[in-house]
Design a protein around this motif. Structure first.
Motif: not given
Length: 289
Positions: A269-276, A281-284
């Motif tokens: 709906i919003t087009g935003e990436p899902i934070s978790h 991926e960033m933590n990896l």
């Protein structure tokens, strides 16, 4: 009948690697970072609102510390206000006035991950056009750090890799090599295309791509040796490859900064990436740094 599997849409995002540093190196870096963050989160939301200029503002939305407060997941929200273009329907092409208030803007999230290790504070920043940049993040931190009884100010360094061949070895595959060469090669013995080069840019890019599932790492090493040998016709090399986590990595001899890409699922709906998804991926990526 075989059940259809539905795949959530994903959005490709670049992440940048940085060191966050103190202007006053006599202070404790990790404690100073936590002090400023905790000061900001103790303010109400309106006091956390910071103008970035050009009708753009941002706010520190959430922070979660973990691993004995040595790591953090951070979300900033930003928006651009003062414009309210009309809306148009994709099928009827009817236009209508936007109901958005002139002081409102569409929310853009920027995700950051930090890791304090070996006295360095490593920071990964989600980079996209409408989010906040690393310099804007530091401006935000310094604005609030200046309000403390003992002011704290930060600066940043871009993570630069100084061993090009080692960076090649860290890739599972090299899929593309862009060789930046002097434009005189177009009229030289090797190519002999034309001597009319006045309107041609100083550098010409030769792009070499691999066959499917193959790697051109050896070609990249040979070209780097050619460059390192003092041959003036090759100016720099830019490689695109995959690391062991299958993330896309770009390395460049001119400014050898590792740039990884993540592909989190997005809210339909919003087009935003899902934070978790972004944080996973960033933590990896930061653990493998």
């Amino acid at each position: 009948k075989r059940k259809k599997t539905y795949s959530m849409p994903r959005k490709k995002r670049k992440i940048g690697f940085y060191y966050l540093c103190l202007s006053n190196e006599d202070l404790n870096l990790n404690e100073s970072f936590k002090n400023v963050i905790n000061y900001i989160t103790g303010l109400n939301k309106t006091d956390r609102n910071f103008s970035l200029g050009n009708n753009k503002f941002c706010i520190l939305d959430s922070v979660v510390f973990y691993q004995n407060d040595n790591q953090a997941n951070i979300i900033f929200k930003s928006a651009t206000h003062s414009y309210r273009p009309n809306l148009i329907h994709k099928e009827t092409v009817d236009e209508r006035e936007s109901p958005k208030d002139i002081a409102e803007g569409e929310i853009e999230k920027t995700h950051l991950v930090t890791n304090f290790v070996n006295n360095d504070l490593i920071l990964l920043l989600e980079k996209h056009l409408h989010g906040i940049s690393i310099s804007q993040f530091v401006r935000y931190m310094n604005h609030y750090g200046a309000q403390l009884d003992e002011p704290i100010q930060f600066k940043f360094e871009t993570v630069v890799k100084d061993n090009f061949l080692e960076e090649i070895d860290n890739l599972s595959r090299v899929t593309c090599a862009d060789i930046y060469v002097d434009k005189q090669m177009l009229g030289g013995e090797a190519l002999n295309y034309s001597d009319n080069l006045n309107e041609v840019k100083h550098e010409v890019i030769l792009s070499v791509k691999t066959k499917k599932m193959e790697s051109i790492a050896d070609f990249a090493r040979d070209t780097f040796a050619f460059l390192n040998g003092g041959n003036n016709s090759v100016r720099r090399i830019r490689l695109v490859g995959r690391n062991m986590d299958n993330n896309e990595v770009i390395i460049n001899t001119d400014f050898i900064e590792r740039q990884e890409y993540i592909s989190p699922e997005i809210n339909e709906i919003t087009g935003e990436p899902i934070s978790h998804e972004v944080f996973n991926e960033m933590n990896l990526a930061i653990q493998n740094f």
